[in-house]
Design an enzyme around this catalytic site. Structure first.
Site, PDB file in Angstrom:
ATOM      1  N   ASN A 151     -26.551  33.716  21.138  1.00 14.92           N
ATOM      2  CA  ASN A 151     -25.110  33.530  21.268  1.00 14.92           C
ATOM      3  C   ASN A 151     -24.637  34.100  22.602  1.00 14.92           C
ATOM      4  OD1 ASN A 151     -22.288  33.092  19.981  1.00 14.92           O
ATOM      5  ND2 ASN A 151     -22.218  35.210  20.700  1.00 14.92           N
ATOM      6  N   GLU A 152     -23.995  33.270  23.411  1.00 14.30           N
ATOM      7  CA  GLU A 152     -23.388  33.690  24.677  1.00 14.30           C
ATOM      8  C   GLU A 152     -24.345  34.531  25.523  1.00 14.30           C
ATOM      9  OE1 GLU A 152     -19.584  35.526  23.951  1.00 14.30           O
ATOM     10  OE2 GLU A 152     -18.676  33.634  23.358  1.00 14.30           O
ATOM     11  N   ASN A 170     -18.867  27.927  22.677  1.00 11.94           N
ATOM     12  CA  ASN A 170     -17.766  28.816  22.336  1.00 11.94           C
ATOM     13  C   ASN A 170     -16.660  28.615  23.372  1.00 11.94           C
ATOM     14  OD1 ASN A 170     -19.613  29.753  20.489  1.00 11.94           O
ATOM     15  ND2 ASN A 170     -19.912  31.742  21.449  1.00 11.94           N
ATOM     16  N   TYR A 195      -7.945  32.362  25.875  1.00 10.27           N
ATOM     17  CA  TYR A 195      -8.458  33.053  27.065  1.00 10.27           C
ATOM     18  C   TYR A 195      -8.350  32.090  28.245  1.00 10.27           C
ATOM     19  CZ  TYR A 195     -10.454  36.530  23.883  1.00 10.27           C
ATOM     20  OH  TYR A 195     -10.634  37.504  22.930  1.00 10.27           O
ATOM     21  N   TRP A 247     -13.513  30.760  14.872  1.00 11.34           N
ATOM     22  CA  TRP A 247     -13.771  32.182  15.065  1.00 11.34           C
ATOM     23  C   TRP A 247     -12.466  32.923  14.800  1.00 11.34           C
ATOM     24  CZ3 TRP A 247     -18.231  34.523  15.201  1.00 11.34           C
ATOM     25  CH2 TRP A 247     -18.259  35.885  15.504  1.00 11.34           C
ATOM     26  N   LYS A 252      -8.757  37.591  15.318  1.00  7.68           N
ATOM     27  CA  LYS A 252      -8.778  36.126  15.315  1.00  7.68           C
ATOM     28  C   LYS A 252      -8.962  35.553  13.915  1.00  7.68           C
ATOM     29  CE  LYS A 252     -10.477  35.531  20.046  1.00  7.68           C
ATOM     30  NZ  LYS A 252     -10.835  36.930  20.358  1.00  7.68           N
TER      31      LYS A 252
END
Length: 745
Positions: A376-377, A432, A438, A511, A532
Site C-alpha cells: 500500500n502506497e 488511492n 487533499y 477510506w 474519514k
C-alpha cells in the site's frame, strides 16, 4: 483428541522490566487478554504513544492442564515482535504483529510452568509496518491458547495453518472436486485418515477413508457461494485414526465459487457481473485500541452490511480470523493484505515474505478472500528503486505459487506515475485518490480513471481509497478542508456518482468505514484520530455520508434526514437534504407538506423556510425519519472548527479584501509571480530538503506539490506540524502579513 485450553485470564504485565522474571511478579499489574498498552495514549494525539518491550507473565500448574503428549502455545496476535520463555528458557521469536503463530513448549514444561511472553512494538528497520497513518498498538491483543495434542497430530507449526489444505474446483455444470491435503506429524503405517465434506446443514455429501495424505473428493450439484446474495458454506473435516481410535481431528469451512477480474466488465462472481462497492476497515476502537472482543467484530460487520457493501478491504494487515469468518458467512468479498506500507525498508524483505506466507496459509480457506494485497502506497519515495521492484516480484511469485486460485493487487498512491514499472507486477491495480480533499476537486476522480483505463485497457483498475474527514462541525456552505459533516456528505455524493457509474472499475473501497487511531494526526479539532470514517470511532454515530452509500447499495427500504446535528441555522430559507433508496420522498415541516421530490441519484433536496422551531419529517413509502431546525440570529460558533492545540485557527487570520492570506489555497497563490516569491521562500524554509521525507514518508515531487496546491496555507502548516515541522505563530503571522500585500488576480 486435541484440546484447546484458553490462557486469556490473569497475566502479570509491566512496561518496566528488561528481562524475564524468575518468578511470578505479584507487584506488576494484572490484565486479561486481549490487551494493548496503547488503548489511550495511541489515540490522544502528539505521536508520543509508548513503543517498547513489555512483559506478560502467567504461572500454570501442569496437573491442571489437559493430559497430552505435546503442547503448543498459540498466539493469535502480538504486535509487533514477540519472544516466548518457559521457566526462563527462550523458546521462540516471531516478527509480525497481525498473524497467528505457534511454538511447541513440551520439552520446557515442568510441574510449575512460568510462561513469559515479551512483546515489542519498538521502531525497527526489519519488521513492517513502521511508517503509516495509523497507530501501531503494542500488546497481546488477541487470544492466547495452549493446544494439547497426541504424539501424532495435524501439523501446528506450518505458518500458523490448521494442518490441512482444502482446494475446491467447481465446473460450469455445478459439479465440483475438492482436493484435500493433510500434513500429519509423526505418521505411522497403522494410521488412517477419514475425509468428510458436509453441507451447511451438517449432512455429509462426500466421504473417503484412506492412508494417503492427498485425496480428491467429488461433490454433485453444489450450492455456490455467491456473495451477499447467497453466502453458502460447506465444511471439510479430516480425522486421524490410529489402530481404530480417533487421535486428532481438524475441520474448516470453505465455499464453491468462481470469480474473474475483467478490465472492461469489472468483477464477476460465478460468471455474473457483481460490482464490488464497499469500504476499508481498521481493527481498532476508541478507548479499546486493537484489543477487540467478538462482539466488536460482530457490530462492525452489522454496520458494514447495513450500509449495503459488497466488499471490504481489510487494511493494512492481517485481521482476526473471526472477522474473515464473518465475511464468509455474510457474503462480503475481501481484499486481504500485508502491512508492506508507505516506506520500503531494504532490511525487511524477508518480513514481507513471511507475513505473506502466513496470510495466505491462514486465510486460504476463506471463500470471501479473492485478492492478496502486495503493498500500500509503497512508492512514497519513488517507484524506480530496484530493491523495491524485486521485493514486489518475489511477493507476486510467492502468492501465485502458494495460491494459483487468487489474484494479486497493489494499492498505488496518487502521485505514482501510471507508466510505473511497479504497476506491471500484480494482476490488478487500485489507486488511492483524494481529489477533493487533499487538493484538486471532486470532479477530477472519474476522468483520472478514464485516462488510466484508456492508457492501460487490459489492466484492471479500481479505487482502493478515497475519503474525506468529518467531525461534529457544520455549515450551510461546505468547502473543501472544513471538516464538516456537510462537506463529507457532498464529497461522497460526488464520488458515488463518478465511481459507481464506471463499469470497468473492478472494486471501490471508501477510506474508511470507521474513524481510527492515528496518534500523529492533529487535524479536525480532535487530535490522534483519522476522521474519514463513515461511522465514529466509538461506533455510536453514523455520519450522513453513511446513508448516502446506504441509498445506493442497500436493498432495505429507508429514508434519512441529513443534518441532525446541525440544528441552529441563521438563514431564513435553509437547504435540507434527504437520502433514500426509494424513488420518491415527501418532506413535512411542522406537519405541513413541502412537496414531493424524485431523484435518480437518491439524493433529495428541499428548500425549507426557517422560522422559530421547525419539526421536519421525511416520508418515503412506509419509512419515516424526523429532525428539527431552529432559527438563530447569528451563526452558532459551536459548529465552527477550532483546532485543538493549533497555533492559529482560520478565523484568527487577518484577511484583507482582494488580497491573499493564509486562508487561501497554495495553488492560487503560486499562480501569481509575487505569490511564487513570497510563498516559495516560506515553503523552502519549511519543506524537507534532499533525502528528507514529508508527511509520513512522501517524497516532495512535482506530483506531490500539485496535490498540495489544493490546501490552504494554514492547513498545510498544520499538517507540517503533524510531522514535527511546526512553524511558530510569529512565522505564520509574518507570512500572512506578506500575503496581505499581494493582490488577487
Amino acid at each position: 483428541m486435541r484440546t484447546v485450553y484458553n490462557l486469556n485470564e490473569k497475566w502479570a504485565f509491566t512496561k518496566l522490566a528488561t528481562e524475564p522474571p524468575p518468578t511470578l511478579p505479584h507487584n506488576w499489574d494484572f490484565v486479561n487478554l486481549p490487551h494493548t498498552w496503547n488503548a489511550i495514549d495511541g489515540q490522544d494525539g502528539g505521536n508520543d504513544y509508548y513503543r517498547g518491550r513489555c512483559f506478560y507473565v502467567k504461572l500454570l500448574d501442569r496437573a491442571e492442564l489437559p493430559r497430552a503428549a505435546r503442547y503448543y502455545l498459540e498466539i493469535n496476535g502480538a504486535n509487533s515482535s514477540c519472544d516466548v520463555y518457559v521457566n526462563g528458557r527462550h523458546l521462540a521469536h516471531h516478527d509480525g504483529g497481525y498473524s497467528t503463530w505457534r511454538t511447541e513448549i513440551t520439552d520446557a514444561m515442568e510441574d510449575r510452568i512460568l510462561l513469559t511472553i515479551a512483546v515489542d512494538n519498538s521502531p525497527s528497520d526489519s519488521v513492517y509496518p513502521q511508517v503509516a497513518d495509523f497507530t501501531f498498538y503494542g500488546g497481546l491483543y488477541r487470544d492466547v491458547n495452549l493446544i494439547c495434542v497426541g504424539k501424532s497430530h495435524f501439523d501446528l507449526l506450518g505458518d500458523g495453518g490448521i494442518g490441512i489444505k482444502v482446494t475446491p474446483t467447481v465446473g460450469e455444470d455445478d459439479s465440483a472436486s475438492v482436493e484435500i491435503v493433510s500434513y500429519v506429524v509423526e505418521p505411522s503405517p497403522s494410521q488412517r485418515l477419514v475425509y468428510r465434506i458436509c453441507n451447511r446443514e451438517g449432512d455429509p455429501v462426500a466421504t473417503e477413508e484412506s492412508a494417503r495424505d492427498r485425496v480428491t473428493l467429488t461433490v454433485d450439484a453444489v450450492h455456490r457461494w455467491h456473495g451477499r446474495r447467497s453466502p453458502y458454506l460447506y465444511y471439510a473435516e479430516v480425522t486421524l485414526y490410529e489402530n481404530g481410535e480417533a487421535v486428532d481431528c481438524v475441520k474448516t469451512r470453505f465455499g464453491f465459487r468462481t470469480f474473474q477480474i475483467d478490465p472492461e466488465r469489472g468483477f464477476l462472481l460465478n460468471g455474473e457481473e457483481y460490482p464490488l462497492r464497499g469500504v476499508s476497515r481498521h481493527q481498532d476502537r476508541k478507548g479499546i485500541g486493537n484489543a477487540l472482543l467478538r462482539e466488536h467484530h460482530e457490530e462492525d460487520m452489522d454496520l458494514i452490511c447495513e450500509l449495503g457493501a459488497t466488499t471490504v478491504r481489510l487494511a493494512h494487515y492481517q485481521h482476526d480470523q473471526y472477522f474473515y469468518d464473518l465475511c464468509d458467512a455474510r457474503g462480503l468479498v475481501v481484499w486481504a493484505e500485508i502491512p508492506y506500507i508507505s516506506q520500503h525498508l531494504p532490511n525487511a524483505r524477508e518480513n514481507t515474505l513471511s507475513q505473506m506466507r502466513e496470510l495466505i496459509t491462514q486465510c486460504y480457506h476463506h471463500p470471501s478472500v479473492v485478492v492478496w494485497g502486495l503493498s500500500n502506497e509503497i512508492t512514497m519515495k519513488g517507484d524506480r528503486d530496484p530493491d523495491l521492484l524485486e521485493n514486489h516480484r518475489l511477493l507476486n511469485e510467492l502468492c501465485h505459487k502458494m495460491d494459483p486460485t487468487r489474484k494479486t493487487v497493489i494499492a498505488a498512491v496518487s502521485p505514482c506515475p501510471i507508466d510505473s514499472p511497479y504497476l506491471k507486477i500484480p494482476d490488478a491495480v487500485s489507486y488511492n485518490h483524494y481529489f477533493g480533499w487533499y487538493g484538486g476537486d471532486t470532479d477530477m476522480n472519474g476522468p483520472w480513471f478514464d485516462r488510466f483505463h484508456q492508457t492501460h485497457p487490459s489492466l484492471p483498475i479500481g479505487c482502493s481509497e478515497y475519503g474525506c474527514e468529518a467531525l461534529d462541525w457544520h455549515t450551510s456552505h461546505p468547502e473543501q478542508g472544513d471538516y464538516t459533516e456537510e462537506y463529507q456528505a457532498y464529497y461522497h455524493e460526488e464520488l458515488i456518482k463518478q465511481l459507481f457509474s464506471r463499469r470497468y472499475l473492478w472494486a471501490t473501497h471508501v477510506w474508511n468505514m470507521f474513524d481510527f487511531g492515528a496518534d500523529a494526526r492533529a487535524e479536525g479539532g480532535e487530535n490522534g484520530q483519522n476522521h474519514k470514517g463513515l461511522v465514529t470511532f466509538d461506533r455510536t454515530y453514523k455520519k450522513d455520508a453513511f446513508y448516502a452509500y446506504k441509498a445506493w447499495l442497500s436493498r432495505e427500504p429507508f429514508v434519512h434526514l441529513c443534518g441532525k446535528r446541525y440544528v441552529e441555522r441563521e438563514e431564513a430559507v435553509t437547504k435540507i437534504k434527504v437520502y433514500s433508496n426509494l424513488p420518491e420522498v415527501e418532506l413535512f415541516a411542522n406537519g405541513k407538506s413541502l412537496g414531493k421530490r424524485r431523484a435518480s441519484d437518491h439524493f433529495f433536496v428541499f428548500e425549507v423556510p426557517n422560522e422559530g422551531e421547525t419539526e421536519l419529517t421525511a416520508v418515503a413509502g412506509d419509512c419515516r425519519d424526523t429532525s428539527r431546525i431552529v432559527r438563530a440570529e447569528h451563526f452558532n460558533e459551536k459548529y465552527r472548527l477550532r483546532e485543538r492545540g493549533a497555533i492559529l485557527n482560520w478565523f484568527d487570520v487577518t484577511v484583507v479584501d482582494g488580497y491573499f492570506s493564509l486562508n487561501d489555497k497554495v495553488g492560487e497563490i503560486l499562480a501569481t509571480k509575487e505569490g511564487q516569491r513570497v510563498l516559495g521562500e516560506a515553503l523552502e524554509a519549511l519543506l524537507p530538503k534532499g533525502g528528507e521525507s514529508f508527511s509520513g514518508g512522501f517524497e516532495m515531487t512535482e506530483s506531490m506539490m500539485g496535490m498540495l496546491g489544493g490546501f490552504t496555507v494554514l492547513r498545510l502548516s498544520s499538517m507540517l506540524g503533524m510531522m514535527g515541522r511546526s512553524p511558530t505563530k510569529e512565522e505564520l503571522l509574518s507570512l500572512n502579513a506578506s500575503l496581505n500585500q499581494i493582490p488577487k488576480p
